[in-house]
Scaffold this motif. Structure first.
Motif, PDB file in Angstrom:
ATOM      1  N   TYR A 174      24.603  41.736  29.264  1.00  0.00           N
ATOM      2  CA  TYR A 174      24.767  40.277  28.492  1.00  0.00           C
ATOM      3  C   TYR A 174      24.796  40.249  27.043  1.00  0.00           C
ATOM      4  CZ  TYR A 174      24.977  35.418  26.851  1.00  0.00           C
ATOM      5  OH  TYR A 174      25.014  33.792  26.076  1.00  0.00           O
ATOM      6  N   PHE A 175      23.861  40.887  26.222  1.00  0.00           N
ATOM      7  CA  PHE A 175      23.531  40.873  24.921  1.00  0.00           C
ATOM      8  C   PHE A 175      24.812  42.079  24.173  1.00  0.00           C
ATOM      9  CE2 PHE A 175      19.810  38.500  25.734  1.00  0.00           C
ATOM     10  CZ  PHE A 175      19.498  37.262  24.414  1.00  0.00           C
ATOM     11  N   GLU A 176      24.178  42.964  25.593  1.00  0.00           N
ATOM     12  CA  GLU A 176      25.698  44.381  24.604  1.00  0.00           C
ATOM     13  C   GLU A 176      27.071  43.697  24.502  1.00  0.00           C
ATOM     14  OE1 GLU A 176      24.936  47.279  27.348  1.00  0.00           O
ATOM     15  OE2 GLU A 176      23.040  48.302  26.202  1.00  0.00           O
ATOM     16  N   LEU A 177      27.540  43.040  25.939  1.00  0.00           N
ATOM     17  CA  LEU A 177      28.735  42.446  25.686  1.00  0.00           C
ATOM     18  C   LEU A 177      29.310  40.965  24.627  1.00  0.00           C
ATOM     19  CD1 LEU A 177      29.569  43.180  29.216  1.00  0.00           C
ATOM     20  CD2 LEU A 177      30.597  44.331  27.547  1.00  0.00           C
ATOM     21  N   THR A 178      28.287  40.216  24.714  1.00  0.00           N
ATOM     22  CA  THR A 178      28.667  39.802  23.681  1.00  0.00           C
ATOM     23  C   THR A 178      28.452  39.727  22.300  1.00  0.00           C
ATOM     24  OG1 THR A 178      26.235  38.660  23.828  1.00  0.00           O
ATOM     25  CG2 THR A 178      27.539  37.448  25.116  1.00  0.00           C
ATOM     26  N   ASN A 179      27.656  40.838  21.887  1.00  0.00           N
ATOM     27  CA  ASN A 179      27.524  41.186  20.616  1.00  0.00           C
ATOM     28  C   ASN A 179      29.313  41.945  20.193  1.00  0.00           C
ATOM     29  OD1 ASN A 179      25.260  41.075  20.253  1.00  0.00           O
ATOM     30  ND2 ASN A 179      24.163  43.159  20.365  1.00  0.00           N
ATOM     31  N   GLN A 180      29.910  41.768  21.466  1.00  0.00           N
ATOM     32  CA  GLN A 180      31.682  42.374  20.660  1.00  0.00           C
ATOM     33  C   GLN A 180      32.371  40.987  20.747  1.00  0.00           C
ATOM     34  OE1 GLN A 180      32.247  46.434  22.682  1.00  0.00           O
ATOM     35  NE2 GLN A 180      30.590  45.914  23.094  1.00  0.00           N
ATOM     36  N   LEU A 181      32.099  40.655  21.143  1.00  0.00           N
ATOM     37  CA  LEU A 181      32.566  38.874  21.512  1.00  0.00           C
ATOM     38  C   LEU A 181      32.293  38.349  19.707  1.00  0.00           C
ATOM     39  CD1 LEU A 181      32.284  38.139  25.155  1.00  0.00           C
ATOM     40  CD2 LEU A 181      33.796  39.210  24.492  1.00  0.00           C
ATOM     41  N   PRO A 182      33.733  37.418  19.821  1.00  0.00           N
ATOM     42  CA  PRO A 182      33.580  37.013  18.530  1.00  0.00           C
ATOM     43  C   PRO A 182      32.972  35.626  18.346  1.00  0.00           C
ATOM     44  CG  PRO A 182      36.203  36.692  18.914  1.00  0.00           C
ATOM     45  CD  PRO A 182      35.257  37.554  19.931  1.00  0.00           C
ATOM     46  N   LEU A 183      31.952  35.326  18.775  1.00  0.00           N
ATOM     47  CA  LEU A 183      30.669  34.024  18.566  1.00  0.00           C
ATOM     48  C   LEU A 183      30.197  34.339  17.972  1.00  0.00           C
ATOM     49  CD1 LEU A 183      29.549  35.023  22.591  1.00  0.00           C
ATOM     50  CD2 LEU A 183      31.368  33.633  21.656  1.00  0.00           C
ATOM     51  N   ASP A 184      29.638  32.576  18.001  1.00  0.00           N
ATOM     52  CA  ASP A 184      28.638  32.767  16.545  1.00  0.00           C
ATOM     53  C   ASP A 184      26.788  32.713  17.309  1.00  0.00           C
ATOM     54  OD1 ASP A 184      30.552  31.635  14.436  1.00  0.00           O
ATOM     55  OD2 ASP A 184      30.989  30.973  15.689  1.00  0.00           O
ATOM     56  N   TYR A 185      26.646  31.893  18.195  1.00  0.00           N
ATOM     57  CA  TYR A 185      26.176  30.797  18.437  1.00  0.00           C
ATOM     58  C   TYR A 185      25.353  31.277  19.769  1.00  0.00           C
ATOM     59  CZ  TYR A 185      24.604  28.291  13.927  1.00  0.00           C
ATOM     60  OH  TYR A 185      25.169  27.851  12.981  1.00  0.00           O
ATOM     61  N   ILE A 186      24.612  32.450  20.315  1.00  0.00           N
ATOM     62  CA  ILE A 186      23.882  32.663  21.386  1.00  0.00           C
ATOM     63  C   ILE A 186      22.820  31.033  21.726  1.00  0.00           C
ATOM     64  CG2 ILE A 186      23.644  33.788  23.579  1.00  0.00           C
ATOM     65  CD1 ILE A 186      25.745  34.975  22.378  1.00  0.00           C
ATOM     66  N   GLU A 187      23.176  29.971  22.621  1.00  0.00           N
ATOM     67  CA  GLU A 187      21.471  29.462  23.037  1.00  0.00           C
ATOM     68  C   GLU A 187      20.950  30.053  24.477  1.00  0.00           C
ATOM     69  OE1 GLU A 187      21.252  24.974  23.275  1.00  0.00           O
ATOM     70  OE2 GLU A 187      22.649  25.510  25.285  1.00  0.00           O
ATOM     71  N   ILE A 188      19.885  31.000  24.101  1.00  0.00           N
ATOM     72  CA  ILE A 188      19.268  31.365  25.573  1.00  0.00           C
ATOM     73  C   ILE A 188      18.070  30.628  26.566  1.00  0.00           C
ATOM     74  CG2 ILE A 188      19.265  33.609  24.041  1.00  0.00           C
ATOM     75  CD1 ILE A 188      16.338  32.706  22.720  1.00  0.00           C
ATOM     76  N   GLY A 189      17.999  29.484  26.286  1.00  0.00           N
ATOM     77  CA  GLY A 189      17.374  29.075  26.725  1.00  0.00           C
ATOM     78  C   GLY A 189      16.949  27.008  26.484  1.00  0.00           C
TER      79      GLY A 189
END
Length: 508
Positions: free
Chosen positions: A34-49
């Protein structure tokens, strides 16, 4: 990754919202991917919990986020990290302990706030901001705001104390025009960034999110495959695909495909997404878990759900004086009633001054000729089931007891009982039991001085139970345990519940 200036900010909250299905536990290999792939996506925030205070029930690592989990997430992600706090559970005094390990790992703290707690939440938000975090106020139940928007004075305080203000469509009941109208008002008063969090009950999460974006929202939430409570959320892959088509972002579609694939197993297991009960919760602005519970566990008709509760005719006041009883028989929907019907009727006839109470209309025909006074507790479609029992010829010794308004359902009153019905008042009953007819009946018995209750038809479900049956069994077990010190409860017929037993055949 290249972005246009002043583009829409994007927050993926898969781990937080998806945790409602996994109890906030995720396999390590999935997290790595999940983190490896979201690092390659144009996102700004990851809400982890969540940052949460300790609960009695089990919740996993991403509900409490201990420091080692925070460290791993921070090491793995190139994006800013966000967490959520349920404002209703947390006080200013809890802040220091909850946020103690977050500094250096977490960028954004979001407060989930009920409208009635909006003013109270300002102090908590200010306290969190003083700790050095970005803070978002996520105001829930937006489909219920109508024209009752937050006042200008309180919005000014939000401007001063928060970095983001989120419009949260908790019931998934908004339409693009209502989103636009709400955003127009908020934009006229707020100088901070406005966000939108949409649920997909009516399959409008994308349309509403784009309407919010077009009306001035600056940040949008989404989850992979829409993974989230009930009907789920806006799909991250769908939102990114639309923004890619509009040439707002650059996107590697193979990466998007890969991150979707790793959550497909979860979707096959948990089956989130909208269905008719969730659609009803959306159009009625009702909690989706409550609607699904009523339909699956309590077999209420979807036609019975309505926000503004009413009945066909004004019921008789609860002050109606029916005879006083010290003993009652509670009839559930289990097969044991029919198996021992003759003996139960003989016991009731011998006692004479014993009240018969029906928690379900399933077994009423067993007592169609009984002269005992009978109460029918009704909610939703139970009245229609009662009316369909043609064996009942005499209704003179029967009264319909209608569930209070917090049951959130229309109640159908049988034609023969329209003038013999009592609507219970919400204020007289403990709502911690929510929509449990069993709890309602036990409270009613105590209120009306019944000392001894004989139970039949609460059989249990055997060795194999569905999820809904297990939840109902556990709920009833807790309720019987809660009332055992105030009300003497006996089971007359075989039961899987932990009740004291008195065989019906020793009483006749």
């Amino acid at each position: 990754m290249n972005f246009k200036e002043d583009r829409l900010l994007l927050l993926d909250c898969t781990l937080r919202d998806g945790g409602y299905y996994t109890n906030w536990d995720f396999p390590e290999d999935l997290l790595i991917s999940y983190f490896e792939l979201t690092n390659q996506l144009p996102l700004d925030y990851i809400e982890i919990g969540y940052f949460s205070i300790q609960k009695e029930d089990y919740h996993g690592a991403f509900y409490y986020l201990p420091q080692k989990v925070l460290e791993k997430c921070c090491d793995r992600s190139i994006h800013k990290l966000a967490v959520m706090i349920n404002e209703k559970e947390v006080s200013e005094n809890d802040c220091s302990s909850l946020l103690e390990n977050a500094k250096g790992y977490i960028d954004l703290v979001r407060l989930a706030v009920k409208p009635e707690n909006l003013e109270r939440s300002l102090k908590l938000g200010k306290r969190i901001k003083e700790e050095g975090f970005e803070v978002a106020l996520n105001l829930m139940y937006a489909s219920e705001w109508q024209d009752n928007y937050p006042g200008k004075e309180i919005l000014q305080q939000i401007n001063e104390g928060f970095d983001f203000f989120y419009l949260v469509d908790s019931y998934g009941g908004m339409f693009p025009d209502s989103v636009q109208k709400c955003l127009a008002y908020l934009k006229s008063e707020l100088t901070i960034l406005i966000g939108f969090h949409g649920h997909n009950n009516l399959e409008l999460a994308l349309a509403n999110s784009l309407a919010a974006r077009n009306s001035g929202a600056g940040i949008i939430d989404s989850t992979v495959l829409g993974m989230g409570r009930g009907a789920g959320n806006l799909r991250t892959e769908l939102l990114l695909s639309v923004l890619f088509k509009e040439q707002i972002i650059e996107l590697d579609l193979d990466v998007l495909n890969s991150i979707s694939d790793i959550f497909e197993e979860f979707r096959g297991k948990y089956h989130w997404g909208t269905n008719l009960p969730y659609m009803v919760s959306g159009i009625r602005s009702l909690p989706q878990d409550a609607v699904m519970s009523q339909v699956k566990k309590r077999f209420f008709s979807l036609n019975s759900f309505k926000k503004d509760i009413s009945t066909k005719k004004e019921p008789v006041s609860e002050n109606y004086k029916f005879p006083k009883f010290e003993k009652a028989i509670l009839i559930g929907g289990g097969d044991s009633v029919k198996s021992h019907c003759e003996a139960i009727n003989e016991f009731a006839e011998n006692e004479k001054n014993i009240l018969i109470i029906f928690a379900s209309s399933k077994n009423v025909t067993c007592f169609s000729e009984s002269s005992n006074f009978q109460l029918h507790f009704l909610a939703g479609n139970e009245g229609k089931r009662l009316q369909s029992q043609k064996e009942i010829k005499d209704f003179s010794n029967r009264i319909a007891i209608l569930a209070p308004d917090f049951f959130s359902t229309l109640t159908y009153i049988p034609e023969n009982l329209e003038k013999q019905s009592i609507k219970l008042k919400s204020k007289d009953f403990d709502q911690k039991y929510q929509r449990s007819m069993t709890a309602l009946i036990l409270q009613f018995c105590l209120k009306h001085s019944i000392k001894e209750l004989f139970v039949t038809g609460y059989d249990g479900y055997g060795g194999t139970m569905t999820k809904e049956e297990l939840e109902l069994f556990e709920e009833n077990s807790r309720i019987f345990e809660d009332f055992k010190d105030e009300l003497k409860i006996w089971s007359l017929t075989p039961t899987e519940y932990s009740l004291d037993s008195r065989s019906i055949y020793t009483l006749i």
